[in-house]
Design an enzyme around this catalytic site. Structure first.
Site, PDB file in Angstrom:
ATOM      1  N   VAL A  15       1.078  -0.937  -0.026  1.00 24.12           N
ATOM      2  CA  VAL A  15       0.418   0.141   0.048  1.00 24.12           C
ATOM      3  C   VAL A  15       0.533   1.263  -0.371  1.00 24.12           C
ATOM      4  O   VAL A  15       0.784   2.179  -0.822  1.00 24.12           O
ATOM      5  CB  VAL A  15      -0.889   0.871   1.216  1.00 24.12           C
ATOM      6  CG1 VAL A  15      -1.507   0.997   0.986  1.00 24.12           C
ATOM      7  CG2 VAL A  15      -2.075  -1.151   0.912  1.00 24.12           C
ATOM      8  N   GLU A 131     -10.052   6.486   6.012  1.00 24.87           N
ATOM      9  CA  GLU A 131     -11.065   5.979   5.086  1.00 24.87           C
ATOM     10  C   GLU A 131     -11.459   4.337   4.389  1.00 24.87           C
ATOM     11  O   GLU A 131     -11.907   3.284   4.571  1.00 24.87           O
ATOM     12  CB  GLU A 131     -11.087   6.821   3.827  1.00 24.87           C
ATOM     13  CG  GLU A 131     -12.448   6.555   2.725  1.00 24.87           C
ATOM     14  CD  GLU A 131     -13.492   6.384   3.312  1.00 24.87           C
ATOM     15  OE1 GLU A 131     -14.228   5.366   3.263  1.00 24.87           O
ATOM     16  OE2 GLU A 131     -14.199   8.041   3.881  1.00 24.87           O
ATOM     17  N   VAL A 134     -12.109   0.633   6.481  1.00 25.82           N
ATOM     18  CA  VAL A 134     -12.542  -0.114   6.283  1.00 25.82           C
ATOM     19  C   VAL A 134     -13.532  -0.160   4.641  1.00 25.82           C
ATOM     20  O   VAL A 134     -13.381   1.536   4.145  1.00 25.82           O
ATOM     21  CB  VAL A 134     -14.270   0.588   7.424  1.00 25.82           C
ATOM     22  CG1 VAL A 134     -15.586  -0.509   6.970  1.00 25.82           C
ATOM     23  CG2 VAL A 134     -13.656   0.212   8.713  1.00 25.82           C
ATOM     24  N   LYS A 207     -13.869  -3.586  11.612  1.00 28.17           N
ATOM     25  CA  LYS A 207     -14.382  -3.075  10.985  1.00 28.17           C
ATOM     26  C   LYS A 207     -15.997  -1.875  11.170  1.00 28.17           C
ATOM     27  O   LYS A 207     -15.804  -0.905  11.097  1.00 28.17           O
ATOM     28  CB  LYS A 207     -14.115  -3.533   9.520  1.00 28.17           C
ATOM     29  CG  LYS A 207     -13.292  -3.724   8.835  1.00 28.17           C
ATOM     30  CD  LYS A 207     -12.896  -4.947   7.300  1.00 28.17           C
ATOM     31  CE  LYS A 207     -11.933  -4.805   6.944  1.00 28.17           C
ATOM     32  NZ  LYS A 207     -11.769  -5.234   5.661  1.00 28.17           N
TER      33      LYS A 207
END
Length: 439
Positions: A15, A131, A134, A207
């Site tokens: 990521v 953001e 989840v 989540k």
């Protein structure tokens, strides 16, 4: 000219590396949309020597996350290391205390320490954006916090774990067992070597706790979530669901009830006609039921480097714009404490699969026990076992599967009825029970 937003990134895994690339590739677009440039000026990771396919020339390398978080040369600290504790926690706290904004994709950290971090963001004036924690690319956090700020949410539920959805999809479409599909998911990289965090429902629970806070103004409390995984689901359950007009999904559900906010994660039968039932494979989806509006369903990739990075960069763009939304949509002081709702009080329809013994009066006994608990049956299906063996000879009667769909009743009533049926010794093994979630 407004000075560019100077970004420091801790964690250069899949990521983190994708975030660096995306900021570089979308530089002009980000500048146009944010009203200022966005530049990565410093990074840190466990290994500086690792090949990542990135051009990091001109970007400083901090010796550790804490040093990066406190670096006066950055405006926004991006945490992409993961983990519910150190070093992520101390680094984020240090960044917030120094007045910096923070962007993170760390659901475990937000689920455990979200209230503590949100207080710091409020006190020192920085943003705390998560953001990507989840649903990755699905903008559900912004939808709840900002898009639906004027709407009372009654229920939010969804498919929040791609691994489980992939396994259930393969089981349904190919008639495979849970174990076979899990092994294949591990081979393809959808499931970890130790898959329990995903398949036992804990990833979904983290989540859901975050979404429930945003939807209902409660404190993030993972321990308030009832959790049940998918390992007990058998191919015969999926076949029965198909015949009865349902599909089985692992859902995270948070709902407002007269007794408080009920938060639960478990395998669920959903009508095939529902939007959530159409979501297959590793895709995620979230449905929001709001007061006075039709249900809203958001669908998209819930994991993966590109999808997660897109949400991270969107949060960075908000920081560049000067947006400082309250992390959970309300001041922390106004978030209410919540406790785990006893599942015994849950009310809804149920799928029940019993292995009924071939004894006189078995059906009547089952019906009597259900009636004693005031459970009404919507439908009943009895499978007829083949009464001959491989040599064509008659064999001893085997238990026969009996499938029941109930009208709305309480979880406690179902358990009491099935305990009585087991004491009567008219069934073999443990009953299979799956909750039904209506549209």
């Amino acid at each position: 000219m407004v000075a560019p937003l100077k970004v420091g990134i801790a964690g250069l895994g899949t990521v983190g590396a994708e975030v660096v690339r995306l900021i570089e590739q979308q530089s002009r677009t980000l500048s146009a949309r944010s009203g200022r440039g966005v530049r990565v000026v410093a990074v840190t990771a466990r290994s500086k020597a690792k090949k990542r396919g990135l051009d990091l020339r001109g970007i400083a390398w901090a010796k550790n996350p804490l040093a990066l978080a406190t670096d006066p040369g950055i405006d926004c600290f991006v945490e992409l290391m993961g983990g519910a504790g150190e070093p992520a926690l101390s680094a984020i706290e240090a960044a917030l205390k120094s007045g910096k904004s923070v962007v993170t994709a760390n659901k475990a950290l937000i689920a455990r320490h979200g209230m503590r971090l949100a207080k710091l963001a409020e006190k020192h004036g920085g943003a705390l954006n998560f953001e990507a924690a989840v649903g990755a690319a699905i903008p559900v956090i912004k939808t709840l916090r900002e898009g639906l700020a004027g709407t009372a949410v009654n229920r939010i539920y969804g498919i929040l774990n791609g691994t489980c959805n992939y396994i259930l999809t393969r089981m349904e479409q190919e008639g495979l067992s849970f174990a076979e599909c899990l092994k294949d998911a591990q081979r393809l990289g959808y499931a970890e070597a130790n898959p329990s965090f995903d398949v036992d429902g804990h990833d979904t629970a983290q989540k859901l706790a975050i979404l429930a806070s945003l939807a209902f103004g409660t404190k993030v409390t993972q321990s308030a979530v009832y959790v049940e995984g998918i390992s007990s689901i058998a191919p015969e359950d999926l076949r029965a669901a198909d015949e009865l007009g349902y599909r089985v999904k692992l859902l995270g559900v948070a709902v407002r009830t007269a007794k408080g906010i009920e938060q639960r994660v478990h395998p669920t039968m959903v009508p095939k006609s529902s939007s959530i039932a159409q979501v297959m494979g590793v895709t995620n989806a979230v449905t929001i039921d709001g007061e006075g509006i039709p249900p809203i369903t958001l669908v998209g990739p819930g994991a993966g480097g590109a999808a997660t990075a897109s949400a991270v960069v969107a949060d960075i763009a908000d920081v560049a714009r000067g947006i400082r939304a309250l992390p959970f949509g309300r001041p922390v002081a106004r978030l209410r404490a919540t406790k785990k709702a006893p599942m015994e009080r849950h009310e809804g329809g149920y799928y029940i699969r019993l292995m009924a013994r071939d004894l006189a009066g078995t059906a009547a006994t089952i019906a009597t026990r259900l009636a004693e608990q005031k459970i009404s049956i919507e439908s009943i299906v009895q499978r007829h076992a083949n009464g001959v063996d491989a040599n064509g000879m008659a064999r001893k009667a085997a238990p026969v599967p009996v499938i029941l769909i109930t009208y709305a009743t309480s979880e406690d009533a179902v358990h009491r009825a099935l305990q009585a049926v087991q004491r009567d010794k008219v069934i073999s093994g443990r009953p299979q029970v799956i909750r039904i979630e209506k549209n």
